[in-house]
Design a protein around this motif. Structure first.
Motif, mmCIF file in Angstrom:
data_model
loop_
_atom_site.group_PDB
_atom_site.id
_atom_site.type_symbol
_atom_site.label_atom_id
_atom_site.label_comp_id
_atom_site.label_asym_id
_atom_site.label_seq_id
_atom_site.Cartn_x
_atom_site.Cartn_y
_atom_site.Cartn_z
ATOM 1 N N UNK A 104 -11.347 -6.497 -1.727
ATOM 2 C CA UNK A 104 -10.861 -5.328 -2.472
ATOM 3 C C UNK A 104 -10.311 -4.261 -1.536
ATOM 4 N N UNK A 105 -11.050 -4.001 -0.457
ATOM 5 C CA UNK A 105 -10.602 -2.965 0.479
ATOM 6 C C UNK A 105 -9.327 -3.399 1.203
ATOM 7 N N UNK A 106 -9.231 -4.691 1.538
ATOM 8 C CA UNK A 106 -8.034 -5.189 2.228
ATOM 9 C C UNK A 106 -6.798 -5.134 1.323
ATOM 10 N N UNK A 107 -7.021 -5.149 0.012
ATOM 11 C CA UNK A 107 -5.894 -5.166 -0.928
ATOM 12 C C UNK A 107 -5.327 -3.769 -1.205
ATOM 13 N N UNK A 108 -5.971 -2.737 -0.646
ATOM 14 C CA UNK A 108 -5.419 -1.382 -0.771
ATOM 15 C C UNK A 108 -3.988 -1.361 -0.260
ATOM 16 N N UNK A 109 -3.065 -0.873 -1.080
ATOM 17 C CA UNK A 109 -1.676 -0.786 -0.649
ATOM 18 C C UNK A 109 -0.922 -2.105 -0.779
ATOM 19 N N UNK B 221 1.249 -11.172 3.551
ATOM 20 C CA UNK B 221 0.105 -10.289 3.847
ATOM 21 C C UNK B 221 -1.167 -10.832 3.176
ATOM 22 N N UNK B 222 -1.010 -11.353 1.976
ATOM 23 C CA UNK B 222 -2.179 -11.876 1.250
ATOM 24 C C UNK B 222 -2.704 -13.146 1.928
ATOM 25 N N UNK B 223 -1.792 -13.979 2.404
ATOM 26 C CA UNK B 223 -2.197 -15.169 3.156
ATOM 27 C C UNK B 223 -2.983 -14.788 4.397
ATOM 28 N N UNK B 224 -2.552 -13.717 5.038
ATOM 29 C CA UNK B 224 -3.253 -13.255 6.242
ATOM 30 C C UNK B 224 -4.660 -12.765 5.888
ATOM 31 N N UNK B 225 -4.775 -12.055 4.776
ATOM 32 C CA UNK B 225 -6.096 -11.573 4.340
ATOM 33 C C UNK B 225 -7.029 -12.754 4.085
ATOM 34 N N UNK B 226 -6.502 -13.788 3.413
ATOM 35 C CA UNK B 226 -7.310 -14.979 3.119
ATOM 36 C C UNK B 226 -7.826 -15.598 4.414
ATOM 37 N N UNK B 227 -6.952 -15.675 5.408
ATOM 38 C CA UNK B 227 -7.351 -16.271 6.693
ATOM 39 C C UNK B 227 -8.384 -15.388 7.387
ATOM 40 N N UNK B 228 -8.124 -14.070 7.427
ATOM 41 C CA UNK B 228 -9.055 -13.146 8.085
ATOM 42 C C UNK B 228 -10.443 -13.205 7.458
ATOM 43 N N UNK B 229 -10.476 -13.242 6.122
ATOM 44 C CA UNK B 229 -11.761 -13.184 5.415
ATOM 45 C C UNK B 229 -12.374 -14.579 5.216
ATOM 46 N N UNK B 230 -11.628 -15.617 5.607
ATOM 47 C CA UNK B 230 -12.062 -16.995 5.361
ATOM 48 C C UNK B 230 -12.454 -17.177 3.898
ATOM 49 N N UNK B 231 -11.599 -16.668 3.036
ATOM 50 C CA UNK B 231 -11.824 -16.727 1.588
ATOM 51 C C UNK B 231 -10.540 -17.258 0.948
ATOM 52 N N UNK B 232 -10.617 -18.399 0.235
ATOM 53 C CA UNK B 232 -9.384 -18.900 -0.372
ATOM 54 C C UNK B 232 -8.838 -17.946 -1.433
#
Ligand code: ADP
Ligand code: MG
Length: 326
Positions: free
Chosen positions: A195-200, A275-286
């Motif tokens: 949720x926090x990573x999705x800001x903006x 950007x969303x793909x990067x978040x998924x990789x960073x968080x190790x969350x599909x």
């Protein structure tokens, strides 16, 4: 047997470094971070309605807090403080100790302090209020989805309701599924970091508590649009040795209409997909892109969420999610 105040002192009054004043006075005192907006949410868990009365108290403690933190996650807020109001049928200290252990484990994991509450005798009922902080204008509201936005979902919605069906003896899940699904039901992980990573980045978001179709429907309704989901893009559920047509059907129902997962469903403009793909990789969350926001049809109901099969045909479902008074 310990009285009300002794119980509070022993089990619920812990140090609250993030508060000016924690439990023990008429009110707690908080100093919000200058310039931030507060995000505040309350959720109630009623025995027999939201959980089985014999639920393990430690899991219940975790879940009572986790479902509230999930609402902060869906808003893109950073969790700071929580209150806990509980009606308990008896001062069963063993039960309370285990409940507190689960509750504080979740609080520690997500960095919140329990700053106050209320403790009373009555039919088992737990009510948590969670307070978070968010940058002004950055909160992920339900009303921001735009036509052409992609629709995303985290994790694997459906696992929790498959776990419930297993516990209720309605299905026999393959061995590999059982632990996964029951853990999803008993120990949901609020998607705070997401949720926090999705800001903006996200245009709208919601947490899936009542089922994917129903909750996405809240976004489309509030945003004045409709949604088209592609069956083939839905997250794969793990297959097992006894995977068959019945289970496949049940899994699809749970995926689309099962509650209690606390994954996030969000929308974002197409150009955010990297950007969303990067978040998924960073968080190790599909994170799965499962469809697109479309315009409301010229005729017919607004805010519809439709699932299309690989041939482009809409699929019919008989139930869409949980509604307490429906
Ligand atoms: P009041 O009568 O002023 O509402 P209470 O007797 O209900 O106060 O509570 C005394 C203190 O204990 C308050 O500071 C309250 O926030 C705190 N408290 C009560 N129950 C809980 C709980 N379950 N967890 C944390 N703090 C609690
Ligand atoms: Mg009180």
């Amino acid at each position: 047997m310990a009285g009300e105040f002794a119980l509070i002192d022993k089990y619920f009054a812990r140090p609250t470094p993030s508060a000016v004043l924690g439990p023990g006075d008429d009110c707690a005192l908080l100093q919000p971070t200058p310039g931030k907006q507060l995000a505040i949410t309350t959720d109630m868990l009623v025995a027999g309605t939201h959980f089985l009365p014999d639920t393990d108290p430690k899991n219940l403690g975790w879940k009572a807090l986790a479902v509230n933190l999930s609402d902060l996650a869906a808003m893109g807020a950073k969790p700071r403080w929580v209150t806990l109001a509980g009606a308990l049928p008896a001062a069963d200290e063993l039960w309370i100790a285990e409940f507190a252990e689960g509750f504080f484990a979740c609080a520690a994991e997500y960095g919140v302090d329990l700053i106050g509450g209320d403790t009373t005798k009555g039919p088992l009922n737990l009510c948590v209020t969670a307070i978070g902080e968010v940058e002004p204008g950055q909160a992920l509201r339900r009303d921001g989805a735009k036509i052409g936005d992609q629709i995303w979902v985290s994790g694997r919605p459906g696992l929790a309701s498959l776990g419930l069906a297993q516990l209720q003896g309605k299905i026999e899940l393959p061995g590999a599924w059982q632990r996964l699904c029951i853990a999803a039901l008993e120990k949901p992980r609020p998607r705070i970091a997401l949720g926090m990573a999705l800001n903006g980045i996200a245009s709208a978001a919601i947490d899936i508590s009542d089922g994917l179709l129903a909750d996405l429907g809240h976004i489309t309704e509030r945003s004045g649009c409709a949604a088209a989901l592609q069956l083939v893009k839905l997250p794969h559920l793990p297959k097992g040795e006894s995977y068959n047509a019945d289970l496949r059907r049940m899994a699809l129902d749970c995926q689309l209409a099962g509650g209690d997962d606390y994954e996030l469903c969000f929308t974002a403009p197409y150009d955010q997909h990297i950007a969303i793909g990067r978040i998924a990789a960073d968080l190790e969350l599909p994170l799965w892109c499962i469809g697109e926001i479309i315009a409301n049809p010229a005729e017919g109901p607004a805010g519809q969420v439709t699932v299309f099969d690989p041939d482009g045909q809409p699929i019919e479902f008989d139930h869409k999610g949980f509604d307490h008074f429906g």
